[in-house]
Structures are given as C-alpha cells and as structure tokens.
Design a protein around this motif. Sequence first.
Motif, PDB file in Angstrom:
ATOM      1  N   LEU A   1       0.667  -1.266  -0.067  1.00  0.00           N
ATOM      2  CA  LEU A   1      -0.035   0.071   0.112  1.00  0.00           C
ATOM      3  C   LEU A   1       0.732   1.155  -0.015  1.00  0.00           C
ATOM      4  CD1 LEU A   1      -2.828  -1.165   2.407  1.00  0.00           C
ATOM      5  CD2 LEU A   1      -2.976  -0.982  -0.029  1.00  0.00           C
ATOM      6  N   GLN A   2       1.826   1.265   0.721  1.00  0.00           N
ATOM      7  CA  GLN A   2       2.963   2.478   0.619  1.00  0.00           C
ATOM      8  C   GLN A   2       3.698   2.741  -0.667  1.00  0.00           C
ATOM      9  OE1 GLN A   2       5.552   1.966   4.005  1.00  0.00           O
ATOM     10  NE2 GLN A   2       4.060   2.201   5.416  1.00  0.00           N
TER      11      GLN A   2
ATOM     12  N   GLN B   1       3.715   5.992  -5.644  1.00  0.00           N
ATOM     13  CA  GLN B   1       3.535   6.035  -7.027  1.00  0.00           C
ATOM     14  C   GLN B   1       2.471   6.810  -7.490  1.00  0.00           C
ATOM     15  OE1 GLN B   1       2.986   1.916  -8.431  1.00  0.00           O
ATOM     16  NE2 GLN B   1       5.257   1.375  -7.927  1.00  0.00           N
ATOM     17  N   ASP B   2       1.576   6.824  -6.634  1.00  0.00           N
ATOM     18  CA  ASP B   2       0.274   7.801  -6.970  1.00  0.00           C
ATOM     19  C   ASP B   2       0.644   9.358  -6.756  1.00  0.00           C
ATOM     20  OD1 ASP B   2      -1.358   5.797  -7.627  1.00  0.00           O
ATOM     21  OD2 ASP B   2      -2.470   5.507  -5.790  1.00  0.00           O
ATOM     22  N   GLN B   3       1.573   9.357  -5.625  1.00  0.00           N
ATOM     23  CA  GLN B   3       1.911  10.749  -5.195  1.00  0.00           C
ATOM     24  C   GLN B   3       2.983  11.514  -6.432  1.00  0.00           C
ATOM     25  OE1 GLN B   3       4.108  11.045  -1.530  1.00  0.00           O
ATOM     26  NE2 GLN B   3       3.912  13.163  -1.562  1.00  0.00           N
ATOM     27  N   VAL B   4       4.019  10.526  -6.930  1.00  0.00           N
ATOM     28  CA  VAL B   4       4.699  10.905  -7.934  1.00  0.00           C
ATOM     29  C   VAL B   4       4.117  11.151  -9.174  1.00  0.00           C
ATOM     30  CG1 VAL B   4       6.631  10.025  -9.467  1.00  0.00           C
ATOM     31  CG2 VAL B   4       6.591   9.531  -6.899  1.00  0.00           C
ATOM     32  N   ARG B   5       2.852  10.257  -9.424  1.00  0.00           N
ATOM     33  CA  ARG B   5       2.298  10.403 -10.734  1.00  0.00           C
ATOM     34  C   ARG B   5       1.428  11.777 -10.760  1.00  0.00           C
ATOM     35  NH1 ARG B   5      -0.604   6.483 -10.311  1.00  0.00           N
ATOM     36  NH2 ARG B   5       0.642   4.920 -11.160  1.00  0.00           N
ATOM     37  N   GLY B   6       1.112  12.151  -9.455  1.00  0.00           N
ATOM     38  CA  GLY B   6       0.238  13.395  -9.307  1.00  0.00           C
ATOM     39  C   GLY B   6       1.036  14.509  -9.242  1.00  0.00           C
ATOM     40  N   PHE B   7       2.450  14.199  -8.783  1.00  0.00           N
ATOM     41  CA  PHE B   7       3.434  15.544  -9.075  1.00  0.00           C
ATOM     42  C   PHE B   7       3.693  15.886 -10.101  1.00  0.00           C
ATOM     43  CE2 PHE B   7       7.923  16.928  -9.439  1.00  0.00           C
ATOM     44  CZ  PHE B   7       7.877  18.040  -8.406  1.00  0.00           C
ATOM     45  N   LEU B   8       3.772  14.848 -11.161  1.00  0.00           N
ATOM     46  CA  LEU B   8       4.258  15.000 -12.635  1.00  0.00           C
ATOM     47  C   LEU B   8       3.104  15.600 -13.370  1.00  0.00           C
ATOM     48  CD1 LEU B   8       6.235  11.616 -13.285  1.00  0.00           C
ATOM     49  CD2 LEU B   8       7.162  13.807 -12.821  1.00  0.00           C
TER      50      LEU B   8
END
Length: 278
Positions: free
Chosen positions: A102-103, A108-115
């Motif tokens: 889950l972490q 990965q979701d955080q990196v995708r949102g940042f990009l």
Amino acid sequence: MTRHGKNCTAGAVYTYHEKKKDTAASGYGTQNVRLSRDAVKDFDCCCLSLQPCHDPVVTPDGYLYEREAILEYILHQKKEIARQMKAYEKQRGARREEQKELQRAAAQDQVRGFLEKEAAIVSRPLNPFTPKAAPGNGLDDGQPGTSTDKEKALPSFWVPSLTPEAKATKLEKPVTVRFTPLDSSVDRVGLITRSERYVCAVTRDSLSNATPCAVLRPSGAVVTVECVDKLIRKDMVDPVNGEKLTDRDIIVLQRGGTGFAGSGVKLQAEKSRPVMQA
C-alpha cells in the motif's frame, strides 16, 4: 380423552407439562435444570481433573487444584500459546507486506500526481497591483495550535506514544493444602472409597460439602469456618504452627454444594435461548 393425562390434547387448558415439552422441542425460551448430586464436585477434588487431590494447592480465591494437573495444564497451554504465536507472526508478516504494498502504491500515486501538476503549470506574469493576504488572517500561517499543526502532529486517532502499557502481574505461589485424614492408618486408595475422608485439624469435625471449610495459609491446615469464627479469630494465631494470622491468611474453600437449596451454592443450570414475543 386419552388414557394418560399427559397425552391429553382435548383439554381447554394449556398445562405446564405441555408448555415445557413444547419449549424444549421448539428451541426457544430459557431452560432451567436442577443439578443432581452426581453433577456436584466434592470439596477435596481438583477443579481440573475432578478427582480427589493427592498433592493439593489452593488459590487465593479458594479454588483447589492438584499440583500435577496444574503443571500439565501449563505445559499444554505453553504448546498452544507457541502454536498461536507462530500463527500470529505469520499473520503479522502478511499484514506488514500488505502495508508495504500500500505504501508503494501511495508513493507511485504521489509521484504521478506531482508529474501531472508539473506538466500543467503555465507561467503567468505577476500583477503588482494585486493586494497580498494580511499575515495572521489565514489558518496556514504556521502558528502553533492550529488545525494544520494538529493534523501534522497527530495524523491518526490512536497514537502509539500515548497507548497504556500493561504492568507486570505479580505472581503468587499457590498455598499447599494439608488435609487431616479421618483415619491415618487408611491409605489413599481407601480414603477415596469413603464418603467422609477428612476432619478439621482443630476440632476433629468431619469435613464434607455441607461444611464450610477454610485453609490457613501459614500451615496449610484445613479447618471449619465455624472453628475460624469461634476460636481462631479471637487470637489470630495459627493453632498448628503458632504463627500470626491476618484476614488474608484465611482462605475460604470453594465447595461444590450438596444438592440442597440450603447449601448456599447455586445448583441450577440455566441456558438462555431466543424468546418469541407477541
């Protein structure tokens, strides 16, 4: 009308026997059963093996056990606890792996949102005539005590640093019980076959389920509660070894009852079941 009154079905009265029979067959309603003498444990029998004790010990609450039965039970519980600990560690490892997955997914979701946010940035010129927000009006000014700081400091409801810690339980050694046999010349096998096996260590009164008994902690002698009230409590001295007694040193034995209502022990088994209400 039929020949037997219990099988009568033409009567206008719903008898107690019919009600009791229908309740047992329907599976509803609370049932009460009076325990017979065969279901009552003797006062000198172990609470685990239900057999007369050879090396008895008593707890501070007055429950009598065989020392060998306690050791066997502890060994069995150790094996069971070890098996449960292995299952718990396995479950804990699986949960830890799930948390790691889950972490990773959250990272990965955080990196995708940042990009995605970086790709959507459009440079705009600043307007010098736009008034700035006055300091202290917003909630995100970094002052202590705000809701943002609380959320950062306490991200979850259950804080590990504030959880209560269980204190170590103080273990007490069980008190060794020494019964006074009615006839010292009879061996242990002969005592088991008798209905009256032991007597009071002071008054020599016979002991049974109908006689409230107590154990004196310093000597382990078993005496009657009547002897305690009339003789021992006057001086608070153990009559066997002469040591001083306190109220904590007098342990009342838990007895199994006699099968009569006057024994002071609840001898009625009750089974609660669902009840149909109109």
